[in-house]
Write a protein that holds these residues in place. Structure first.
Motif, mmCIF file in Angstrom:
data_model
loop_
_atom_site.group_PDB
_atom_site.id
_atom_site.type_symbol
_atom_site.label_atom_id
_atom_site.label_comp_id
_atom_site.label_asym_id
_atom_site.label_seq_id
_atom_site.Cartn_x
_atom_site.Cartn_y
_atom_site.Cartn_z
ATOM 1 N N VAL A 143 37.152 37.870 -7.293
ATOM 2 C CA VAL A 143 36.354 38.839 -6.759
ATOM 3 C C VAL A 143 35.868 38.416 -5.079
ATOM 4 O O VAL A 143 35.625 37.950 -4.688
ATOM 5 N N SER A 144 36.376 39.581 -3.961
ATOM 6 C CA SER A 144 36.472 38.908 -2.878
ATOM 7 C C SER A 144 35.572 40.064 -2.154
ATOM 8 O O SER A 144 36.007 41.211 -2.631
ATOM 9 N N SER A 145 35.082 39.310 -0.756
ATOM 10 C CA SER A 145 34.144 40.288 -0.004
ATOM 11 C C SER A 145 34.072 39.803 1.227
ATOM 12 O O SER A 145 34.707 38.618 1.412
ATOM 13 N N ASP A 146 33.480 40.260 2.231
ATOM 14 C CA ASP A 146 33.397 39.943 3.558
ATOM 15 C C ASP A 146 32.153 38.860 3.735
ATOM 16 O O ASP A 146 32.056 37.767 4.430
ATOM 17 N N VAL A 147 31.045 38.902 2.368
ATOM 18 C CA VAL A 147 30.216 37.566 2.762
ATOM 19 C C VAL A 147 30.298 37.875 0.966
ATOM 20 O O VAL A 147 29.585 39.122 0.310
ATOM 21 N N VAL A 148 29.147 36.813 0.733
ATOM 22 C CA VAL A 148 28.467 36.691 0.033
ATOM 23 C C VAL A 148 26.603 36.298 -0.518
ATOM 24 O O VAL A 148 26.131 35.686 0.318
ATOM 25 N N ILE A 149 25.779 37.118 -1.240
ATOM 26 C CA ILE A 149 24.604 36.645 -0.933
ATOM 27 C C ILE A 149 24.573 35.856 -2.189
ATOM 28 O O ILE A 149 24.329 36.099 -3.579
ATOM 29 N N ASP A 150 24.151 34.678 -2.246
ATOM 30 C CA ASP A 150 23.484 33.927 -3.156
ATOM 31 C C ASP A 150 22.079 33.823 -4.059
ATOM 32 O O ASP A 150 20.991 33.538 -2.740
ATOM 33 N N ALA A 151 22.156 34.747 -5.038
ATOM 34 C CA ALA A 151 20.677 34.519 -5.458
ATOM 35 C C ALA A 151 20.215 34.154 -6.598
ATOM 36 O O ALA A 151 19.964 35.119 -7.690
ATOM 37 N N VAL B 137 30.180 43.671 0.439
ATOM 38 C CA VAL B 137 29.018 42.259 -0.054
ATOM 39 C C VAL B 137 29.283 41.494 -1.337
ATOM 40 O O VAL B 137 29.496 43.557 -2.233
ATOM 41 N N ILE B 138 29.279 40.204 -1.998
ATOM 42 C CA ILE B 138 29.131 40.334 -3.292
ATOM 43 C C ILE B 138 27.609 39.784 -3.426
ATOM 44 O O ILE B 138 27.366 39.233 -2.770
ATOM 45 N N VAL B 139 26.875 40.058 -3.957
ATOM 46 C CA VAL B 139 25.880 39.499 -4.829
ATOM 47 C C VAL B 139 25.536 38.557 -6.188
ATOM 48 O O VAL B 139 25.820 39.461 -7.034
ATOM 49 N N VAL B 140 24.917 37.205 -6.110
ATOM 50 C CA VAL B 140 24.845 36.411 -7.228
ATOM 51 C C VAL B 140 23.849 36.701 -8.123
ATOM 52 O O VAL B 140 23.121 35.748 -7.167
ATOM 53 N N GLY B 141 23.392 37.362 -9.280
ATOM 54 C CA GLY B 141 22.010 36.615 -9.499
ATOM 55 C C GLY B 141 20.850 38.263 -9.384
ATOM 56 O O GLY B 141 20.391 38.748 -8.194
ATOM 57 N N ALA B 142 21.470 39.353 -10.171
ATOM 58 C CA ALA B 142 19.815 40.212 -10.455
ATOM 59 C C ALA B 142 18.464 40.458 -10.114
ATOM 60 O O ALA B 142 18.079 40.724 -11.494
ATOM 61 N N GLY B 143 18.768 39.603 -9.529
ATOM 62 C CA GLY B 143 17.163 39.263 -10.173
ATOM 63 C C GLY B 143 16.542 39.803 -8.709
ATOM 64 O O GLY B 143 16.463 41.132 -7.902
ATOM 65 N N PRO B 144 15.222 38.887 -8.427
ATOM 66 C CA PRO B 144 14.553 40.152 -7.406
ATOM 67 C C PRO B 144 14.937 40.197 -6.625
ATOM 68 O O PRO B 144 15.195 41.002 -5.255
ATOM 69 N N ALA B 145 15.678 38.965 -5.864
ATOM 70 C CA ALA B 145 15.877 39.370 -4.568
ATOM 71 C C ALA B 145 17.454 39.680 -4.445
ATOM 72 O O ALA B 145 17.588 40.308 -3.554
ATOM 73 N N GLY B 146 17.821 39.017 -5.590
ATOM 74 C CA GLY B 146 19.116 39.834 -5.510
ATOM 75 C C GLY B 146 19.702 41.221 -5.286
ATOM 76 O O GLY B 146 20.532 41.882 -4.724
ATOM 77 N N SER B 147 18.995 41.863 -6.030
ATOM 78 C CA SER B 147 18.333 43.434 -6.142
ATOM 79 C C SER B 147 18.378 43.924 -5.271
ATOM 80 O O SER B 147 18.676 45.046 -4.366
#
Lengths: 427, 265
Positions: A147-155, A10-20
Motif C-alpha cells: 500500500v503506497s503513501s506519500d508518508v508513513v508515520i511509524d507508531a 498518509v499511512i499510520v502504523v499502529g492504532a495506539g495513542p500515538a498512531g490514532s
C-alpha cells in the motif's frame, strides 16, 4: 509484491495513542489517511500501568470529555516497603488532572474519532515492512501486497521491528527497556471506594518501592479503575534479566499475595494478565533520528515516555507526539513534499514541546533508578525508623538516634549524601 | 467456475465464557464475539476451491448487526460478497427456524455449492447444515476434509475414525467441513480496504424475504430447552512437594495411600 488499488496521503502504523492521534489530526485536515493495526481491535496490543494525564489529550482530540474515563486520580500514595512493613506518603486533592481507564477502551475511542474524521482504520493487519525505494519510504508491505503513501508515520510501539528491518535503528538493547507486568482484578465499584477511601469517580494511584518487586530493581503500582484495580510491576530489564529466578508472572502473583496488599484483592477475581516492554532510557539517549524521507516516528517507537520512578507519562506523551508528527506532515505538505528536510520540522516541534523539555530535564532519572539502594536499603532504613518510633513503648528513641541505628551497617554517610544528591538532581 | 455460498455464525468466544451457576445460561455480557472458528474453515475451503477453479464466494449469516465485524473478517480473507440476514423477527430462533431462514436466503442466490462448518462452539448441534440441505433438497455430506471438481461433479473426502470415504456429488450440493482440517488464511490488506471503502455487505431483513412469521424466530422454533445441569467442579488440592525426587516419590506414595487412592495389595 502487488500494489493494491488504493493510494493514501498518509499511512499510520499502529492504532495506539500515538498512531490514532496522528491519524485523527491529519484526517481532520482532509488528508487521505489509512491507520493499520495488527490487533483485533485498536489498543488490543497496548498495555499501560493505569493512569493518563488529560490535558495533552484534550489538546489533541475534540470532544475529549466523552472519552472513556473511569476515575480521576485525586489520591496519590507512595510507599516504601520491606518485609511486612510499609511507610506511606499520601497526597489527596480533588483536582481532575489525570484519570484511570482501560487503555483498550481509550484506544478504541481514539480510533473511532479517526473514522469520524474520515480516516480509514483497518485492524488485524500486520505490516511486514516499510517499503523503501531509492532511500525513501514509499509505503508498507503486508504479505505480498504493497500500500503506497506519500508518508508513513511509524507508531508501532516499543518493539520497533519495522524500523529495525529497515535498518533505521539498531536492535533494541535490553538495558534500554523495562518490563511492565500486571493483573486487572475485578471488584465492585463500592468495594473499591470503601477499600481505598474514595468518593464516586475518585481514583488512587499508588506507587510502591522496595522488596514488593521480589528483589528486582523497579517498582510496583496499583491503580483503581471503575470496578477493578490494576496491580503490577515495572522492572528494569537490564538488571532484572540477571536476577529474575522465576517466570515474571510469579512476581505479580507474589505482589497480589503480599501480606499488606492481599486484603485488597481478597474478594476480587483476576480478569486479565498482561505484560509489555516499556521504554526505559528514552529518546535523548537513544541512537536514532525520528524522521527520514517519507517517514516519521512517534510514541513508544520513538522512546517518548517519561518515567520518574514515582510517576509515568506514556499515553499522553505518545498521543501528543503523534499530534506533532501530524502537524509536521501538514507543514511538509505546505513546503512541497515529504522529504527528510521538510519533515525535520518534527524534531524541532518536539524539542519545543513539553515532551522534550521534560525528557531533557529528567534525563538522569533512568540512571538514578539503577541505584539498587533505592529499592533495598532505603525502604529498610525508613521502616526501621518508624518501627523504633512507634513500637518502643518503654524507650522511645529520638528520631536521629533511630535513624542512626537503622542505617548502621547498611549504608555510610558518604553514600547516603551522594544518593540524596543524585535523587535531588535527577527528579 | 463455482458459485459458492458459505454460512457462518457470530458467536461469543466460549474460551472466555462463564455460565451463570444459578440460571445455567451463558453470561454473554462483555464477552467478545468471534466468527465461529469451524466456520472459518468452511470459508477457507470455499476460497481454496475458488483459487483452484475460479468462482464466487458469498458468505451469509443470520445475526444481530454486530456480526458485521465477522463478515468484514471473511471478506478480508477473500470472500466476494456478504449478506447479513438480520431482523428482530428472526430473534430467538432454534436450529430449525434458523435453517429455514438461511434456506430461503440461499434460494434467492445463484449457487452450485453450499458450505458450512462442522458445528458451532456455542451450541455444537451440527443441525443447521443438514437442515438447510433438507429444506433445499440437496445432497449433503459432512465431516468433509477435502473437495475437488471432476467433470462438473464435486468429489469429496469424508474422514471417519478408521476410514476415509469418497463421494461424488451432483451439483448443487451442500457439504460441511470437518473441524480442525483447514487453517484459515490471513486477511489481505487489499480485501480489507475494499470492505472499508466499497462496503460490499448487504443487509436482508424480513421485509426483503417476506417469510411467514409462524416459521421464523421464536414462534417458528419448536425446540424447548428444559434444563441445564452444571457438572460440579471437582475440588483439587494442588499440593506441591519441593525437593529431592526420591523424597518426592515417597511423599506422593504416602499421600495417595492416605487418600485411599492406592492400596498395598
Amino acid at each position: 509484491m502487488k500494489e493494491v488499488g488504493y493510494k493514501f496521503d498518509v499511512i499510520v502504523v499502529g492504532a495506539g495513542p500515538a498512531g490514532s492521534a496522528a491519524a485523527y489530526t491529519l484526517a481532520k485536515k482532509g488528508f487521505k489517511v489509512l491507520l493499520v493495526e495488527r490487533g483485533r481491535v485498536p489498543g488490543s496490543k497496548n498495555v499501560f500501568g493505569g493512569r493518563v494525564y488529560a490535558d495533552p489529550l484534550r489538546d489533541v482530540f475534540d470532544g475529549f470529555d466523552e472519552a472513556p474515563i473511569h476515575r480521576w486520580v485525586t489520591k496519590e500514595r507512595i510507599s516504601l516497603v520491606n518485609g511486612e512493613a510499609m511507610t506511606s506518603f499520601e497526597f489527596h486533592e480533588r483536582k481532575r488532572t489525570s484519570f484511570t481507564t482501560y487503555l483498550t477502551e481509550l484506544a478504541c475511542w481514539m480510533a473511532r474519532k479517526v473514522e469520524e474524521a474520515g480516516g480509514t482504520v483497518l485492524t488485524e493487519i500486520t505490516v511486514d515492512e516499510l517499503v523503501v525505494e531509492d532511500g525513501k519510504v514509499t509505503g508498507i508491505r503486508v504479505g505480498d501486497e504493497k500500500v503506497s503513501s506519500d508518508v508513513v508515520i511509524d507508531a508501532e510501539g516499543i518493539n520497533r521491528l519495522l524500523l529495525e528491518r529497515a535498518g533505521l535503528v539498531p536492535k533494541l538493547e535490553v538495558r534500554y527497556a523495562g518490563l511492565g507486568v500486571k493483573e486487572v482484578i475485578k471488584l465492585s465499584k463500592k468495594e473499591i471506594e470503601d477499600l481505598f477511601g474514595l468518593d464516586e469517580d475518585e481514583g488512587l494511584a499508588w506507587l510502591m518501592m522496595g522488596d514488593v518487586t521480589g528483589g528486582l530493581p523497579g517498582g510496583a503500582f496499583l491503580y483503581t479503575n471503575r470496578d477493578s484495580v490494576s496491580v503490577g510491576l515495572v522492572v528494569m530489564l537490564g538488571e532484572a534479566v540477571k536476577e529474575v529466578r522465576e517466570h515474571i508472572s510469579r512476581y505479580v502473583e507474589a505482589l497480589r499475595l503480599h501480606p499488606l496488599l492481599e486484603r485488597y484483592f481478597r474478594n476480587g477475581r483476576i480478569m486479565e494478565y498482561s505484560a509489555h516492554l516499556v521504554p526505559e532510557y528514552t529518546w535523548p539517549s537513544l541512537p536514532h533520528r525520528l524522521y527520514a524521507d517519507g517517514l516519521l516516528v512517534a510514541g513508544d517507537a520513538a522512546g517518548l515516555l517519561l518515567n520518574l520512578g514515582y510517576n509515568f507519562r506514556g499515553v499522553d506523551y505518545a498521543a501528543y507526539s503523534g499530534y506533532l508528527a501530524a502537524k509536521a506532515v501538514e507543514k511538509a505538505h505546505e513546503m512541497g513534499g515529504m522529504t527528510s528536510e521538510n519533515l525535520s520540522v518534527y524534531e524541532r516541534m518536539l524539542e519545543e514541546s513539553f515532551i522534550m523539555k521534560q525528557l531533557r530535564k529528567f534525563r538522569n532519572a533512568p540512571k538514578m533508578r539503577e541505584n539498587g539502594r533505592l529499592y533495598t536499603t532505603y525502604p529498610e532504613v525508613v521502616n526501621s525508623v518508624m518501627d523504633q518510633l512507634f513500637h518502643s513503648p518503654y524507650e522511645i528513641p529520638k528520631v536521629m538516634e533511630a535513624f542512626k541505628r537503622a542505617k548502621d551497617g547498611k549504608i555510610g554517610w558518604l553514600d547516603l549524601v551522594r544518593d540524596l544528591l543524585e535523587v535531588v538532581r535527577s527528579v | 467456475m463455482l458459485k459458492m455460498v458459505v454460512g457462518i455464525k457470530w458467536v461469543p468466544n466460549t474460551t472466555s465464557v462463564n455460565i451463570d451457576p444459578k440460571t445455567g445460561t451463558l453470561i454473554r455480557e462483555g464477552i467478545p464475539s468471534v466468527v465461529n472458528p469451524h466456520d472459518l474453515e468452511a470459508v477457507e475451503m470455499a476460497l481454496r476451491l475458488k483459487d483452484e477453479y475460479g468462482g464466487k464466494v458469498t458468505v451469509i449469516t443470520m445475526s444481530p448487526p454486530s456480526a458485521i465485524a465477522g463478515l468484514e473478517h471473511v471478506l478480508g480473507m477473500g470472500a466476494d460478497e456478504a449478506i447479513l440476514v438480520s431482523d428482530r423477527a428472526f430473534a430467538g430462533a432454534d436450529t430449525l427456524a434458523t435453517s429455514y431462514v438461511l434456506a430461503k436466503v440461499i434460494e434467492r442466490l445463484d449457487y452450485d455449492l453450499i458450505i458450512f462448518g462442522q458445528e458451532t462452539i456455542d451450541s455444537s448441534t451440527a443441525h443447521v447444515g443438514a437442515q438447510v440441505a433438507s429444506w433445499l433438497d440437496l445432497p449433503y455430506v459432512y465431516y468433509v476434509t477435502h473437495a475437488e471438481l471432476r467433470d462438473r461433479k464435486l468429489v469429496v473426502r469424508r474422514s471417519l475414525e478408521n476410514a476415509h470415504e469418497t463421494y461424488e456429488l451432483e451439483l448443487p450440493a451442500l457439504i460441511s467441513v470437518a473441524m480442525h482440517t483447514l487453517h484459515p488464511r490471513r486477511v489481505k490488506v487489499s480485501n480489507k480496504l475494499r470492505v472499508k471503502l466499497e462496503n460490499p455487505i448487504k443487509t436482508w431483513s424480513n421485509q426483503v424475504l417476506g417469510l411467514d412469521p409462524e416459521c421464523i424466530g421464536l414462534r417458528g422454533s419448536p425446540t424447548a430447552l428444559s434444563k441445564i445441569e452444571m457438572v460440579p467442579k471437582v475440588p483439587r488440592k494442588n499440593e506441591v512437594f519441593r525437593g529431592d525426587a526420591r523424597e518426592a516419590a515417597k511423599w506422593l506414595l504416602e499421600k495417595l495411600m492416605e487418600e485411599g487412592l492406592l492400596k498395598l495389595g
